[in-house]
Enzyme design. Structure first.
Site, PDB file in Angstrom:
ATOM      1  N   ASP A 134      12.049  10.498  -1.873  1.00  0.00           N
ATOM      2  CA  ASP A 134      12.011   9.428  -2.576  1.00  0.00           C
ATOM      3  C   ASP A 134      11.605   9.748  -3.918  1.00  0.00           C
ATOM      4  O   ASP A 134      10.743  10.254  -4.325  1.00  0.00           O
ATOM      5  CB  ASP A 134      10.844   8.493  -1.899  1.00  0.00           C
ATOM      6  CG  ASP A 134      10.548   7.216  -2.729  1.00  0.00           C
ATOM      7  OD1 ASP A 134      11.339   7.075  -3.686  1.00  0.00           O
ATOM      8  OD2 ASP A 134       9.615   6.553  -2.275  1.00  0.00           O
ATOM      9  N   CYS A 157       5.396  -0.492  -4.723  1.00  0.00           N
ATOM     10  CA  CYS A 157       5.766  -0.109  -3.224  1.00  0.00           C
ATOM     11  C   CYS A 157       6.783  -1.237  -2.806  1.00  0.00           C
ATOM     12  O   CYS A 157       6.394  -2.463  -3.060  1.00  0.00           O
ATOM     13  CB  CYS A 157       4.534  -0.284  -2.364  1.00  0.00           C
ATOM     14  SG  CYS A 157       4.934  -0.327  -0.645  1.00  0.00           S
ATOM     15  N   ASP A 211       0.653   3.666  -5.043  1.00  0.00           N
ATOM     16  CA  ASP A 211       2.248   3.778  -5.190  1.00  0.00           C
ATOM     17  C   ASP A 211       2.824   2.581  -6.199  1.00  0.00           C
ATOM     18  O   ASP A 211       3.619   1.708  -6.043  1.00  0.00           O
ATOM     19  CB  ASP A 211       3.022   3.494  -3.858  1.00  0.00           C
ATOM     20  CG  ASP A 211       4.367   3.869  -3.945  1.00  0.00           C
ATOM     21  OD1 ASP A 211       4.834   4.444  -4.839  1.00  0.00           O
ATOM     22  OD2 ASP A 211       5.175   3.201  -3.013  1.00  0.00           O
ATOM     23  N   GLU A 229      15.732  -2.383   1.225  1.00  0.00           N
ATOM     24  CA  GLU A 229      14.522  -2.204   1.557  1.00  0.00           C
ATOM     25  C   GLU A 229      14.279  -3.599   1.971  1.00  0.00           C
ATOM     26  O   GLU A 229      14.789  -4.646   1.583  1.00  0.00           O
ATOM     27  CB  GLU A 229      13.782  -1.880   0.389  1.00  0.00           C
ATOM     28  CG  GLU A 229      12.370  -1.936   0.369  1.00  0.00           C
ATOM     29  CD  GLU A 229      11.559  -0.979   1.577  1.00  0.00           C
ATOM     30  OE1 GLU A 229      12.134  -0.925   2.677  1.00  0.00           O
ATOM     31  OE2 GLU A 229      10.784   0.003   1.049  1.00  0.00           O
ATOM     32  N   GLU A 288      15.896   3.873  -6.551  1.00  0.00           N
ATOM     33  CA  GLU A 288      15.843   2.337  -6.577  1.00  0.00           C
ATOM     34  C   GLU A 288      16.233   1.518  -7.590  1.00  0.00           C
ATOM     35  O   GLU A 288      16.445   2.123  -8.853  1.00  0.00           O
ATOM     36  CB  GLU A 288      14.306   1.886  -6.072  1.00  0.00           C
ATOM     37  CG  GLU A 288      13.394   2.248  -6.851  1.00  0.00           C
ATOM     38  CD  GLU A 288      12.154   2.226  -6.201  1.00  0.00           C
ATOM     39  OE1 GLU A 288      11.095   1.699  -6.449  1.00  0.00           O
ATOM     40  OE2 GLU A 288      11.904   3.277  -5.243  1.00  0.00           O
ATOM     41  N   ASP A 311      11.897   7.464  -6.413  1.00  0.00           N
ATOM     42  CA  ASP A 311      11.556   6.289  -7.111  1.00  0.00           C
ATOM     43  C   ASP A 311      12.670   5.575  -8.061  1.00  0.00           C
ATOM     44  O   ASP A 311      13.854   5.646  -7.542  1.00  0.00           O
ATOM     45  CB  ASP A 311      10.365   6.436  -8.036  1.00  0.00           C
ATOM     46  CG  ASP A 311       9.363   6.536  -7.178  1.00  0.00           C
ATOM     47  OD1 ASP A 311       9.116   6.129  -6.063  1.00  0.00           O
ATOM     48  OD2 ASP A 311       8.121   7.028  -7.592  1.00  0.00           O
TER      49      ASP A 311
END
Length: 300
Positions: free
Chosen positions: A89, A126, A62, A191, A118, A91
């Protein structure tokens, strides 16, 4: 039969309504369409589609190696199989603001109820690994603004994930979360929070729903649902858990084959053929073609 009866638009409206109610939504990660159907069967509130799982499914780490086409294609396969809303997700959006805009529309066409973007440097890592880098605030905000501007269905949830907690600490994470919400993010994914108090601090700082990532072997303690609800978390995901369970079982099965030459001793831990056929709704297909399901599978 075949795919979900609820339209993507209907799933998005329902997802928004449930988030607005203030209840906590439980969204385990599906590693394929069949596991998404099982998540629905077991009474969960939604399906999460993890970038780490999609990477692993392709035999890749990842670290930003998957493409928009691969992720959108897999998201479509999973989302259409279940009546539940799917959160994917996305990214870093697979590029800069124009790429982010295309990502949003591709995911919208894939039928998901929401996606998160993100603030890591592209290519990303990750979220629970060391050595992450985050972009400056201006770049992070441009990604979210591009996403919000690109969506055609106003109910598509645009969630902003920030990884800054693991790089600069809690206070910068709270500041970034506020800025992302002000830029138009409908929800936030802070996160690698370390404690319940940190989740609570983010919750107190913003007026949009927040998500807690309860991934195993990561930076966050594995809190159960009730304490997370008590501090105001709105969505909980277990992104890789089902894949880890499945791969653990697969490894044990292969070890048994090596040791015993058959899987007879493992039959009790397998999903029975009858349960699989029920999950796949073989009988539903019989309404169209009696030759499809003209047999009985005994469970004894």
């Amino acid at each position: 039969m075949l795919y979900a009866a609820t339209t993507p638009e209907g799933k998005r409206r329902a997802f928004r309504d449930r988030l607005a109610s203030g209840e906590l939504l439980r969204m385990p990660g599906a590693f394929n369409p069949l596991s998404a159907r099982l998540i629905e069967r077991k009474g969960f509130d939604g399906v999460y589609i993890s970038g780490a799982v999609l990477s692993a499914d392709l035999g890749l780490p990842d670290i930003g190696l998957t493409t928009l086409t691969e992720v959108a294609g897999r998201a479509r396969q999973i989302a259409r199989t279940t009546e539940l809303p799917a959160l994917v997700d996305a990214d870093t959006g697979f590029g800069e603001p124009m790429n982010v805009a295309r990502t949003v529309q591709e995911m919208e066409d894939a039928g998901v109820a929401g996606l998160h973007l993100e603030d890591q440097v592209n290519p990303k890592r990750c979220g629970h690994l060391d050595g992450k880098e985050v972009v400056d605030e201006g770049t992070a905000l441009r990604r979210i603004r591009a996403a919000v501007d690109a969506r055609r269905d106003p109910n598509l949830l645009i969630m902003a994930r920030t990884d800054i907690r693991g790089v600069e600490g809690l206070e910068p994470a709270i500041s970034r979360a506020k800025a992302l919400a002000d830029a138009g993010a409908d929800a936030l994914f802070p996160e690698a929070m370390a404690t319940l108090r940190e989740f609570e601090a983010v919750r107190s700082a913003v007026d949009v729903p927040i998500l807690a990532n309860m991934t195993e072997f990561g930076k966050s303690e594995l809190f159960s649902v009730d304490p997370l609800r008590d501090v105001g978390v709105n969505i909980v995901i277990w992104p890789v858990s089902l894949l880890r369970l499945a791969m653990g079982a697969a490894e044990r099965g292969l070890d048994t084959l090596n040791a015993e030459g058959s899987l007879t001793s493992e039959l009790g831990s397998m999903q029975h053929r009858a349960d699989l056929y029920d999950l796949l709704d073989y009988r539903g297909y019989d309404r169209f073609d009696s030759d499809v399901f003209n047999f009985e599978v005994r469970k004894d």
